[in-house]
Motif scaffolding. Structure first.
Motif, PDB file in Angstrom:
ATOM      1  N   LYS A  10      18.671 -28.853  38.983  1.00  0.00           N
ATOM      2  CA  LYS A  10      17.565 -28.569  39.895  1.00  0.00           C
ATOM      3  C   LYS A  10      16.631 -27.478  39.353  1.00  0.00           C
ATOM      4  N   ALA A  11      17.103 -26.703  38.368  1.00  0.00           N
ATOM      5  CA  ALA A  11      16.318 -25.555  37.907  1.00  0.00           C
ATOM      6  C   ALA A  11      15.761 -25.716  36.493  1.00  0.00           C
ATOM      7  N   ALA A  62      16.783 -19.422  36.709  1.00  0.00           N
ATOM      8  CA  ALA A  62      17.958 -18.607  37.025  1.00  0.00           C
ATOM      9  C   ALA A  62      18.886 -19.432  37.903  1.00  0.00           C
ATOM     10  N   ILE A  63      20.183 -19.391  37.571  1.00  0.00           N
ATOM     11  CA  ILE A  63      21.186 -20.089  38.378  1.00  0.00           C
ATOM     12  C   ILE A  63      22.047 -19.001  39.004  1.00  0.00           C
ATOM     13  N   PHE A  70      12.129 -21.160  38.270  1.00  0.00           N
ATOM     14  CA  PHE A  70      13.052 -21.917  39.127  1.00  0.00           C
ATOM     15  C   PHE A  70      14.303 -21.089  39.424  1.00  0.00           C
ATOM     16  N   LEU A  71      14.679 -21.044  40.700  1.00  0.00           N
ATOM     17  CA  LEU A  71      15.925 -20.377  41.101  1.00  0.00           C
ATOM     18  C   LEU A  71      16.803 -21.372  41.852  1.00  0.00           C
ATOM     19  N   LEU A  80      12.520 -22.738  44.642  1.00  0.00           N
ATOM     20  CA  LEU A  80      13.871 -22.376  45.089  1.00  0.00           C
ATOM     21  C   LEU A  80      14.630 -23.626  45.500  1.00  0.00           C
ATOM     22  N   TRP A  81      15.874 -23.731  45.020  1.00  0.00           N
ATOM     23  CA  TRP A  81      16.724 -24.839  45.468  1.00  0.00           C
ATOM     24  C   TRP A  81      18.106 -24.299  45.808  1.00  0.00           C
ATOM     25  N   THR A  82      18.699 -24.850  46.875  1.00  0.00           N
ATOM     26  CA  THR A  82      20.109 -24.602  47.134  1.00  0.00           C
ATOM     27  C   THR A  82      20.683 -25.849  47.790  1.00  0.00           C
TER      28      THR A  82
END
Ligand SMILES: [Zn+2]
Ligand SMILES: [Zn+2]
Length: 345
Positions: free
Chosen positions: A163-164, A239-240, A261-262, A286-288
Motif C-alpha cells: 500500500k505504501a 514509511a511502514i 506514503f505512510l 495514509l493507509w491502514t
C-alpha cells in the motif's frame, strides 16, 4: 489430541481435547507440523481482546493433510500446506468484492467466538474450513519456517508495503522490527529500494534487519535526525509503521517527503493523537487495514524462487508441553531475545 488452551487471563494450559472432525464437505483436517506464536496470541491471553476463554489458541500453521471433505478436489491427503490466519469463504458479498478480511462467514483461528469460533493451530490437529480455497501447497524445498511466515507475519508485512511502495528504487523506512516489521522490511526488498531503513531500539533486531535486507539501521529513540541525514534532507518516500505507538507515527509523518506514503500496520493499544493538519499540508497518503490474505500464493512463489527467505525471524523452538511456560516468558519479560517462536506439537 493435545492442544494449548487459553484458560483465564494470563493463563494457558496444555489439555487433552477431542480430535477435530470434518463438519462440512469443504473442510480438511491437517496434522500440525509446526505452529508459531504471534503477538495476537499474547493479546488474546492478556484478556483484553476477547471475553471468552476455553478455546485452542494459534493461527499460524504448517501441516500435512490427514483427511479431506468430499468437496475438496484440488489437494491430496499427505500434501504439506499452510493456511491463511483468517478463513474466508470466497463466495459472500465481501469475498466477491475481494475484501477477504471481512468475509461474512470468516473469522480468525484461535481467537474465540468473537472471531468466528474457529479452534486454533497450537494443537496436534487443525480443522480447516473452506480448505480448497484457503490452503496453500508448500513446495518440498520450502522450509516449515517460511511456510509459517506466509501464514501471517509476511502477508501482514507485505500488505503494508504494497500500500505504501509504488515504484522501485524508493527510500523506505520500517518503524518497529518485531516479526511483522522484519517481515515488512524483508518483503520490501522485492521493490529494490534505494535505501531500506530499519528503526528499532533493540540491537539484535537491527542485526536481523540487516540480514533480511536493511541498508541502514537506526536505534535512536528519536530517529528524525538520522532519517534526514540518510535521505540527504529529501525525506522518505514511504514509511511502514509496525510499532503502533504515537511517537513513531509522528516521527514517520515528520520524516516523509511531500506526497509520501505512510502504512500503519502496528496496532496501538489505546487511542493516539495524530497531527492531521501536518499530514494535510504534506499531502500525506495514509493507509491502514487488516492483512490482505489474497497475495499469499504470490509470496509463496517468491520464496520458492529464492527471492525471499524469512527464516531468520524464527529464532526459538519449543514443544507443545513447553508452550505455557513460553507464553508466560513472552508476556512478562522484555529481554528474552525471542523474535518469533515455533512450537512443534
Ligand atoms: Zn499472527
Ligand atoms: Zn466470504
Amino acid at each position: 489430541m493435545k492442544a494449548l488452551i487459553y484458560t483465564a487471563p494470563g493463563e494457558t494450559e496444555v489439555q487433552e481435547v477431542p480430535d477435530p472432525v470434518i463438519q462440512e464437505p469443504t473442510d480438511a483436517i491437517v496434522d500440525v507440523i509446526a505452529t508459531s506464536i504471534c503477538g495476537s496470541d499474547l493479546h488474546v491471553v492478556s484478556g483484553d481482546l476477547v471475553p471468552d476463554t476455553g478455546f485452542v489458541l494459534g493461527h499460524e500453521m504448517v501441516g500435512r493433510i490427514r483427511e479431506l471433505g468430499s468437496a475438496v478436489k484440488n489437494f491430496s491427503v499427505g500434501d504439506r500446506v499452510t493456511v491463511s490466519p483468517a478463513p474466508y469463504c470466497g463466495a459472500c458479498a465481501s469475498c466477491r468484492g475481494g475484501n477477504y478480511a471481512h468475509c461474512e462467514f470468516g473469522g480468525v483461528y484461535g481467537c474465540g467466538e468473537t472471531y468466528g469460533g474457529f479452534a486454533g493451530s497450537h494443537a496436534e490437529l487443525l480443522r480447516i474450513p473452506f480448505a480448497g480455497r484457503d490452503m496453500i501447497r508448500v513446495p518440498d524445498h520450502v522450509s516449515d519456517e517460511s511456510a509459517l511466515a506466509i501464514s501471517d507475519a509476511l502477508t501482514t508485512g507485505a500488505g503494508g508495503v504494497t500500500k505504501a511502495v509504488t515504484q522501485q528504487g524508493r527510500t523506505i523506512a520500517v518503524f518497529g522490527c518485531g516479526p511483522v516489521g522484519l517481515s515488512a522490511l524483508h518483503y520490501a526488498t522485492i521493490w529494490k529500494p534505494a535505501r531500506l531503513i530499519a528503526i528499532d531500539p533493540v540491537p539484535e533486531r537491527l542485526e536481523l534487519a540487516r540480514q533480511l535486507g536493511a541498508t541502514d539501521v537506526i536505534s535512536a529513540a528519536d530517529p528524525r535526525e538520522d532519517l534526514q541525514r540518510i535521505t540527504g534532507g529529501a525525506g522518505l518516500d514511504a514509511a511502514i509503521d509496525c510499532a503502533g505507538v504515537e511517537a513513531t507515527f509522528q516521527a514517520a509523518l515528520d520524516s516523509l517527503a511531500p506526497e509520501g506514503f505512510l502504512s500503519i500496520i502496528g496496532i496501538p493499544h489505546k487511542p493516539v493523537s495524530f497531527d492531521i493538519a501536518a499530514a494535510l499540508s504534506k499531502g500525506l497518503n495514509l493507509w491502514t487495514g487488516l492483512a490482505d490474505v489474497g497475495p499469499a500464493q504470490t509470496i509463496m512463489d517468491y520464496i520458492a524462487d529464492g527471492l525471499l527467505d524469512p527464516d531468520a525471524i524464527f529464532n526459538h523452538e519449543a514443544s507443545l508441553d513447553e508452550a505455557p511456560a513460553l507464553m508466560k516468558t513472552l508476556m512478562t519479560s522484555r529481554d528474552h531475545g525471542i523474535v518469533k517462536a515455533v512450537i512443534r506439537p
